[in-house]
Design an enzyme around this catalytic site. Sequence first.
Site, short mmCIF file in Angstrom:
data_model
loop_
_atom_site.label_atom_id
_atom_site.label_comp_id
_atom_site.label_asym_id
_atom_site.label_seq_id
_atom_site.Cartn_x
_atom_site.Cartn_y
_atom_site.Cartn_z
N ASP A 42 0.85 -1.19 0.00
CA ASP A 42 0.00 0.00 0.00
C ASP A 42 0.88 1.23 0.00
O ASP A 42 2.06 1.15 0.35
CB ASP A 42 -0.91 -0.03 1.26
CG ASP A 42 -2.18 0.80 1.12
OD1 ASP A 42 -2.06 2.02 0.92
OD2 ASP A 42 -3.27 0.23 1.22
N ASN A 96 -6.76 -5.00 -4.99
CA ASN A 96 -7.81 -4.26 -4.30
C ASN A 96 -7.57 -2.74 -4.29
O ASN A 96 -8.51 -1.97 -4.11
CB ASN A 96 -7.89 -4.81 -2.86
CG ASN A 96 -8.64 -3.92 -1.91
OD1 ASN A 96 -9.86 -4.02 -1.78
ND2 ASN A 96 -7.94 -3.01 -1.23
N TYR A 160 -13.99 5.95 -12.53
CA TYR A 160 -14.04 4.76 -11.65
C TYR A 160 -14.88 3.64 -12.26
O TYR A 160 -14.42 2.50 -12.35
CB TYR A 160 -14.57 5.19 -10.26
CG TYR A 160 -14.78 4.06 -9.29
CD1 TYR A 160 -13.71 3.45 -8.65
CD2 TYR A 160 -16.07 3.60 -9.00
CE1 TYR A 160 -13.91 2.40 -7.74
CE2 TYR A 160 -16.28 2.56 -8.11
CZ TYR A 160 -15.20 1.97 -7.48
OH TYR A 160 -15.42 0.92 -6.59
N LYS A 164 -13.68 -0.15 -13.40
CA LYS A 164 -14.25 -1.35 -12.78
C LYS A 164 -14.89 -2.27 -13.82
O LYS A 164 -14.88 -3.50 -13.68
CB LYS A 164 -15.26 -0.94 -11.70
CG LYS A 164 -14.60 -0.27 -10.50
CD LYS A 164 -13.75 -1.26 -9.73
CE LYS A 164 -12.62 -0.65 -8.94
NZ LYS A 164 -11.86 -1.64 -8.18
#
Length: 271
Positions: A42, A96, A160, A164
């Site tokens: 991260d 993720n 976004y 996706k």
Amino acid sequence: MARDVRFDYGGRVALVTGGATSLGAAIAQALHGAGAQVCIADVDAASGQALADSLNRARPRSAWFEATDVSDDASIARCIEALGSRHARLDVLVNNAVVYDDGGIGSARQTWLKGLGVNLVGGAQVLAQALELLAASPSPAVVNLSSVAGKFGQRGRAVYPACKAAILQLTRNQAVELAPRNIRVNAITPAWTWSAALARQAAGSRERADAIGARLHPLGRVGDLADVADAVLFLCSDAAAFITGVDLPVDGGFSALGPDQGHPPAHWWSA
Ligand SMILES: NC(=O)c1ccc[n+]([C@@H]2O[C@H](COP(=O)([O-])OP(=O)(O)OC[C@H]3O[C@@H](n4cnc5c(N)ncnc54)[C@H](O)[C@@H]3O)[C@@H](O)[C@H]2O)c1
């Protein structure tokens, strides 16, 4: 925390991007709780290190944090190299990491490239760079996080949702190409999930989120982090050994609803 699940990840190695907070942290905790060695990759070093420390308190030398920016190939390379020198294989990869920056259909090119760079290309590059480590696993599995936002039109958003949606197609391509190497690749599509992002929108009120969420999710509430984490545990386990290239909606029925919101025509004529 995930529920009491039946999956055994003892001896397996997992990498969770965006694993420092929110949904990623819940997935990292669930994999760790099921016995995995977990790498948290991260950009948020403070949260990532704190999570790794807490997992290591529960089980010594079972988790570590790698400062990783998935929009930077050199940063990904450092993460994968560190992983390889620790374990020489990777059993579970969860893509993720996300940024929600979005200016709708008028988004500046910079906003598009940032979103694509983290949300779509980030995961694609992590998988590409981790391929040899995945191939060294007896049962490698990858999960890419999509979203219901990538399946339906919405006003005010473009970057976004487009990322996706593309993730669902990329998942199919990766699954088909990697099947001969026994690497399974699947996607999970959550709907509204009680995460940091949703808590912000609901001003911290789960009750409010559930009340509004009940109108969109036939199961009558928003999702829990554990709902998604448990689906990851399933898809990456041997129980899903013959499943690849699918989109598993973890959405309380959100995507089963059509524009009629579940009402037959008579409802609309009398409305
Ligand atoms: N929260 C929801 O309701 C929901 C619904 C559907 C799908 N999802 C999906 O679930 C995933 C997690 O969502 P969330 O709401 O927990 O997100 P979040 O914004 O709360 O957390 C995202 C994490 O990614 C990290 N990150 C951001 N940029 C990064 C980069 N360049 N490199 C590495 N890490 C980076 C952040 O530091 C953070 O820890 C996303 O893929 C999202 O699309 C979430």
